[in-house]
Design a protein around this motif. Structure first.
Motif, mmCIF file in Angstrom:
data_model
loop_
_atom_site.group_PDB
_atom_site.id
_atom_site.type_symbol
_atom_site.label_atom_id
_atom_site.label_comp_id
_atom_site.label_asym_id
_atom_site.label_seq_id
_atom_site.Cartn_x
_atom_site.Cartn_y
_atom_site.Cartn_z
ATOM 1 N N GLU A 16 0.822 -1.211 0.000
ATOM 2 C CA GLU A 16 0.000 0.000 0.000
ATOM 3 C C GLU A 16 0.856 1.261 0.000
ATOM 4 N N ASP A 17 2.090 1.163 0.488
ATOM 5 C CA ASP A 17 3.002 2.307 0.481
ATOM 6 C C ASP A 17 3.617 2.557 -0.887
ATOM 7 N N ASP A 18 3.309 1.693 -1.863
ATOM 8 C CA ASP A 18 3.829 1.855 -3.220
ATOM 9 C C ASP A 18 2.654 2.054 -4.173
ATOM 10 N N PRO A 19 2.149 3.284 -4.299
ATOM 11 C CA PRO A 19 0.963 3.517 -5.138
ATOM 12 C C PRO A 19 1.195 3.196 -6.607
ATOM 13 N N GLY A 20 2.479 3.223 -7.051
ATOM 14 C CA GLY A 20 2.763 2.866 -8.428
ATOM 15 C C GLY A 20 2.476 1.406 -8.716
ATOM 16 N N ASP A 21 2.443 0.596 -7.675
ATOM 17 C CA ASP A 21 2.084 -0.815 -7.813
ATOM 18 C C ASP A 21 0.588 -1.014 -7.554
ATOM 19 N N VAL A 22 0.098 -0.366 -6.533
ATOM 20 C CA VAL A 22 -1.313 -0.533 -6.152
ATOM 21 C C VAL A 22 -2.263 -0.098 -7.267
ATOM 22 N N VAL A 23 -1.851 0.893 -8.061
ATOM 23 C CA VAL A 23 -2.747 1.396 -9.103
ATOM 24 C C VAL A 23 -3.100 0.304 -10.117
ATOM 25 N N HIS A 24 -2.234 -0.691 -10.282
ATOM 26 C CA HIS A 24 -2.554 -1.789 -11.203
ATOM 27 C C HIS A 24 -3.621 -2.709 -10.611
ATOM 28 N N ASP A 25 -3.589 -2.905 -9.295
ATOM 29 C CA ASP A 25 -4.671 -3.637 -8.638
ATOM 30 C C ASP A 25 -5.979 -2.860 -8.763
ATOM 31 N N HIS A 64 -0.642 8.562 -9.930
ATOM 32 C CA HIS A 64 -0.368 7.339 -10.679
ATOM 33 C C HIS A 64 -1.617 6.985 -11.472
ATOM 34 N N VAL A 65 -1.445 6.866 -12.772
ATOM 35 C CA VAL A 65 -2.574 6.770 -13.690
ATOM 36 C C VAL A 65 -2.458 5.508 -14.543
ATOM 37 N N VAL A 66 -3.571 4.777 -14.684
ATOM 38 C CA VAL A 66 -3.649 3.696 -15.671
ATOM 39 C C VAL A 66 -4.903 3.916 -16.506
ATOM 40 N N LEU A 67 -4.693 4.069 -17.801
ATOM 41 C CA LEU A 67 -5.767 4.221 -18.776
ATOM 42 C C LEU A 67 -5.772 2.956 -19.629
ATOM 43 N N GLY A 68 -6.917 2.285 -19.742
ATOM 44 C CA GLY A 68 -6.888 1.036 -20.492
ATOM 45 C C GLY A 68 -8.249 0.509 -20.868
ATOM 46 N N MET A 69 -8.210 -0.660 -21.464
ATOM 47 C CA MET A 69 -9.428 -1.284 -21.985
ATOM 48 C C MET A 69 -9.258 -2.802 -22.015
#
Length: 470
Positions: free
Chosen positions: A175-184, A289-294
């Protein structure tokens, strides 16, 4: 001991394997051995033996190296969990290191440390793997220890309670690594409250609620020999590995019924209908931290070769479109890339960027524009040629150690039931045409995207996010 996010492009194919030669090996019950890939002068030969209880043993022989990696793959992951069992697969992964009827937790770790070996495990959404890398002369020890862990774990109640704290710390660390959590978060945005949409680690609430009996039942149900694949790569002798594995499982009484057959690879046709969904976690972080996808494609879809080339050209390296547009030309992000996640019955395609919160709107616009441009007009031939070369090179370079080879043959056997040689993989990549890349770009990138964001966004910024995927 880690969880593993499946942000990779599937590579093995369901076609092109070598003709198998079948022989019978000794023992009171017959085992069937096949040469799946003959290799060259004995180098790279891949063999499979199926034992009477349904346990499969796959090896790749490289006589020129002095190391060997041994692993056991279990066909169980977080997608096999009910909501109340979320995190049980990963919890169990930890517990198998805590002691067996023959060894304490210290005995397990000390045995490999004493020979300079490495031992670990990882849990993903559709499988779990336990492995050890050692000198070739110490392979019998690695086989004995890892097989003992898989077949003889005591799952002591005290260990369950003690390891609970370790897993809660792992959740906190993640949880302290938002760059990883954003994929979850992106998986949840796309797949919702489903087994594939939930985190591999589970949550604080589900981990606190799990008890020893629940985990023991889960272990008994999913660690049957028919669900397991044993894989070894390096300076190994296939017949010796089979004998040692069979002896280890026989000693534990875990070979199973003689008429049992291996579990078939997962399959299905799950449709992901997510479109225009937005999920935001507002946190006090330095970056957004952003993930845009489909939706993407399943791992058995033959378009995966073309999608791999598209992914490489779009966001797979320093010369990729997204890297050039977002980082090199405008300096809006340090990390920006695209990725694919492929499962048995569906997949995801995503674009990640980490940027200052004030730059989120600009980064999203550039990413959205690039996806729309590529969907409408495709990638030009020069970009495709460069991407084919990059993907081919990275494929080979990624298989330059025995651990990577063990992963390839073990996962291929579990997930596809077949093996593909490196030369055949390179041929598949080289055969991808510009028209195939453009077609998969239309199919995948032409869909309405969804969006996941973690960061300290203001209320008006959050409102604009919905407009970005409208």
């Amino acid at each position: 001991m880690t969880s593993r996010s499946p942000r990779t492009t599937a590579r093995p194919s369901t076609k092109g394997r070598a003709v198998a030669r079948t022989t019978e090996t000794g023992g009171t019950a017959k085992a069937r051995t096949q040469t799946l890939l003959p290799g060259k002068d004995g180098v790279g030969t891949v063999r499979r033996t199926t034992l009477p209880g349904g346990l499969r043993v796959v090896t790749e022989t490289l006589p020129s190296v002095r190391s060997a990696t041994f692993g056991i793959w279990a066909g169980v992951g977080s997608r096999d969990e009910s909501p109340t069992l979320n995190g049980a697969t990963h919890y169990l992964e930890h517990l198998l290191f805590k002691g067996t009827r023959r060894r304490t937790a210290l005995d397990i770790s000390a045995a490999l440390d004493a020979v300079g070996g490495e031992m670990n495990a990882f849990t993903a959404k559709e499988y779990t793997c336990y492995y050890a890398r050692v000198l070739d002369t110490d392979l019998p020890l690695a086989i004995d220890v890892v097989c003992d862990m898989l077949t003889g774990s005591t799952l002591d109640a005290a260990d369950v309670d003690a390891e609970r704290g370790v897993i809660l710390e792992e959740i906190a660390m993640t949880e302290d690594d938002p760059g990883d959590v954003v994929h979850d978060l992106f998986a949840h945005t796309m797949l919702g409250d489903t087994p594939l949409g939930r985190p591999v680690l589970g949550t604080v609430d589900t981990i606190n609620a799990l008890g020893r009996d629940q985990i023991a039942r889960f272990y008994k149900r999913h660690y049957d020999p028919t669900h397991l694949v044993v894989a070894a790569a390096g300076n190994v002798d296939h017949a010796k590995v089979v004998r040692q594995v069979r002896a280890a499982f026989d000693r534990a009484g875990s070979l199973g019924r003689g008429d049992a057959v291996p579990l078939a690879p997962r399959e299905g046709t799950r449709l992901i209908k997510a479109a225009g969904r937005v999920e935001v976690q507002n946190r006090r972080t330095e970056q957004a931290h952003v993930v845009l996808g489909m939706p993407g494609i399943a791992r058995t879809d033959e378009r995966r070769w073309a999608l791999g080339v598209l992914n490489t050209a779009l966001g797979g390296g320093m010369s990729s479109r997204l890297f050039q547009e977002v980082r090199e030309k405008r300096g809006l992000a340090y990390s920006v890339y695209s990725y694919t996640s492929s499962f048995a019955d569906c997949g995801l395609f995503g674009v990640y960027a980490g940027c200052r919160p004030s730059q989120v709107d600009d980064v999203l616009k550039i990413c959205r524009d690039e996806l729309e441009t590529v969907a409408a007009h495709g990638i030009d031939d020069d970009e495709i040629r460069r991407a084919v070369g990059q993907l081919a090179g990275s494929t080979v370079l990624g298989l330059e150690d025995t651990g990577a080879l063990m992963n390839r043959i073990g996962k291929s056997e579990l997930c596809w039931g077949e093996q593909l040689s490196v030369d055949d993989m390179l041929a598949k990549i080289a055969a991808v045409t510009p028209d195939e890349v453009r077609a998969v770009a239309r199919d995948i990138l032409g869909q309405r995207p969804s969006l996941s964001v973690i960061g300290p966004l203001k209320e008006r910024q959050t409102a604009r996010l919905h407009e970005a995927v409208a």
